[in-house]
Design a protein around this motif. Structure first.
Motif, mmCIF file in Angstrom:
data_model
loop_
_atom_site.group_PDB
_atom_site.id
_atom_site.type_symbol
_atom_site.label_atom_id
_atom_site.label_comp_id
_atom_site.label_asym_id
_atom_site.label_seq_id
_atom_site.Cartn_x
_atom_site.Cartn_y
_atom_site.Cartn_z
ATOM 1 N N TYR A 290 0.838 -1.189 0.000
ATOM 2 C CA TYR A 290 0.000 0.000 0.000
ATOM 3 C C TYR A 290 0.881 1.249 0.000
ATOM 4 O O TYR A 290 1.888 1.307 0.700
ATOM 5 C CB TYR A 290 -0.893 -0.001 1.243
ATOM 6 N N VAL A 308 -5.874 -4.232 -0.279
ATOM 7 C CA VAL A 308 -5.147 -4.718 0.889
ATOM 8 C C VAL A 308 -5.359 -3.789 2.078
ATOM 9 O O VAL A 308 -5.581 -4.232 3.210
ATOM 10 C CB VAL A 308 -3.640 -4.842 0.565
ATOM 11 N N ASN A 309 -5.325 -2.485 1.825
ATOM 12 C CA ASN A 309 -5.448 -1.516 2.912
ATOM 13 C C ASN A 309 -6.863 -1.475 3.493
ATOM 14 O O ASN A 309 -7.048 -1.115 4.660
ATOM 15 C CB ASN A 309 -5.049 -0.123 2.415
ATOM 16 N N THR A 314 -3.647 -7.054 7.208
ATOM 17 C CA THR A 314 -3.076 -7.577 5.967
ATOM 18 C C THR A 314 -1.565 -7.356 5.971
ATOM 19 O O THR A 314 -1.002 -6.811 6.911
ATOM 20 C CB THR A 314 -3.720 -6.908 4.740
ATOM 21 N N THR A 316 2.312 -6.530 3.843
ATOM 22 C CA THR A 316 3.119 -6.000 2.742
ATOM 23 C C THR A 316 4.077 -7.101 2.313
ATOM 24 O O THR A 316 4.704 -7.734 3.163
ATOM 25 C CB THR A 316 3.927 -4.772 3.201
ATOM 26 N N GLY A 394 -0.645 -3.576 6.547
ATOM 27 C CA GLY A 394 -1.279 -3.243 5.283
ATOM 28 C C GLY A 394 -1.255 -1.748 5.031
ATOM 29 O O GLY A 394 -1.803 -1.268 4.039
#
Length: 440
Positions: A290, A308-309, A314, A316, A394
């Motif tokens: 993100y 994802v955000n 979540t 990275t 995330g």
């Protein structure tokens, strides 16, 4: 007199039994192999003793296994269509195959890493059964092969299907039904990261079906033949988590692997291999992550970034390639970090609240860095060290390199701290190139 002797003998016997019981309790309390601490053993940094006992007593003296798991050498869970291996936490200590597996599992749990790691191998035409995870999002990286992915979202109204090849990333939100089918000739190998440090909870569609009463299944599905049709389903003896029936050719004719429209696909898919390369003197980093306001991302990457955000807990993901003798040293200031070695070999050092000897990693090994722990990874082979990394955020990732925090600290503060003259710190140069991955 007889009464006295009987009473005396009874007292002697009672005392002897009491002493024996106390001795056994005393021995059991201090016996490392049966200590209650095994139910909740501590990892470095907790201020408690490390776990004791289990299947490999030598591993207890090797602190690297709190931060490293030899995943490729771990227990193989074999199925008709492939296999799974785990670096994870288990609720029951008896479920750990080896002591070192327990050390790693306990460490990631007590550090609240928000990550579990596994590898999934699917043979050609094999299927990872449709399933969902109750307590974790899933992020995957395809190391080799070609797969067809399905994601069922929004109460079954949205079904997104897409194809992935080596070097690309997949994403499945928590409690979202999904499947993975190998549609190539070679084995598929995925490295999977799940956003929980507790025991992963999963349910496959076939298991859910067979656990449902037949009359309820009939009323739900309303098949021709009703409950009699439901009764024709025979539960296989073997777990079908990765399915590959011997009579597959008889069951399926003209299967198609549809690709959904791009807007839907990019919510669950990221072309990491095709993304921008961040090139440093000692290596290359690529990111599936993100970025605020989509800065630096193309239109399809922005869709994944926002997807994802928008979900909690979540990850990275990124790939890190370090040239021979190259070095990556930093602190992840907001999250934990895990990595899986795809090729090459490296040396890892960790600077935390307890000393940990440097240790080596090779192909198939997993490593773990708790939040705020300074660490380094050095490539020590002639070939590049190549890894997939996961960070437990995330949001926009934040890290801090050693040279960055030295330059950000006033010279007079450093002089007072290190007992060196202030002008001595002018010897530490500022480089035009970012030294996130450097070479000597």
């Amino acid at each position: 007199m007889k009464i006295f002797l009987v009473c005396f003998l009874a007292c002697v016997i009672t005392t002897a039994i009491g002493v024996l019981i106390l001795s056994l309790l005393y021995q059991g309390h201090f016996d490392k192999s049966s200590s209650p601490s095994i139910m909740n053993p501590a990892a470095p940094g907790t201020g408690k003793d490390p776990p004791q006992g289990s299947n490999n007593s030598n591993a207890a003296t090797e602190p690297q296994f709190f931060f490293m798991n030899q995943l490729s050498k771990s227990k193989v869970f074999a199925f008709e269509g492939g296999e799974i291996q785990w670096a994870r936490y288990r609720n029951n200590p008896k479920d750990y195959p080896q002591e070192k597996d327990m050390q790693f599992g306990v460490s990631i749990n007590q550090h609240q890493s928000k990550m579990t790691v596994g590898t999934l191998k699917i043979v050609s035409k094999g299927l990872r059964a449709p399933h969902w995870h109750f307590n974790a999002n899933e992020h995957g990286f395809l190391v080799q092969g070609k797969a067809w992915i399905g994601v069922v979202d929004d109460g079954g109204n949205d079904v997104t299907t897409y194809n992935v090849t080596a070097g690309q990333v997949i994403f499945f939100p928590k409690n979202t039904l999904h499947w993975v089918k190998n549609v190539g000739d070679d084995d598929c190998l995925f490295v999977l990261f799940f956003t929980t440090h507790d025991e992963l909870s999963t349910l496959d569609v076939d298991d859910a079906f067979y656990m449902t009463p037949e009359d309820i299944a009939s009323r739900s599905l309303k098949p021709a033949g009703g409950v009699n049709f439901i009764r024709t389903f025979m539960k296989p003896k073997e777990d079908q988590a990765i399915n590959l029936p011997k009579n597959l050719a008889e069951l399926i004719q003209n299967a198609s692997y549809v690709q959904s429209n791009s807007t839907d696909v990019w919510k669950y898919f990221y072309d990491l291999k095709g993304s921008k390369e961040f090139i440093f003197p000692g290596g290359i980093i690529q990111w599936a992550r993100y970025r605020k306001n989509g800065a630096g991302l193309n239109e399809t990457e922005k869709i994944y970034s926002e997807s994802v955000n928008s979900h909690t807990d979540t990850l990275t993901l990124g790939t890190l390639r370090i040239k021979s003798n190259g070095l990556r040293r930093h602190i992840s200031t907001q999250c934990t970090e895990m990595g899986y070695v795809i090729s090459g070999c490296g040396q890892i050092g960790i600077v935390g609240d307890r000393p940990v000897p440097d240790f080596s990693v090779g192909i198939g090994d997993v490593f773990f860095f708790p939040i705020g722990t300074q660490h380094y990874i050095k490539s020590i082979c002639d070939e590049d060290l190549f890894m997939i990394l996961a960070f437990s955020t995330g949001n926009q990732l934040e890290t801090l390199d050693m040279d960055d925090y030295f330059h950000a600290t006033a010279d007079h503060i450093l002089a007072q701290l290190f007992l060196k003259k202030q002008e001595e710190f002018k010897k530490i140069p500022k480089f035009k190139e970012d030294q996130a991955v450097n070479l000597p």
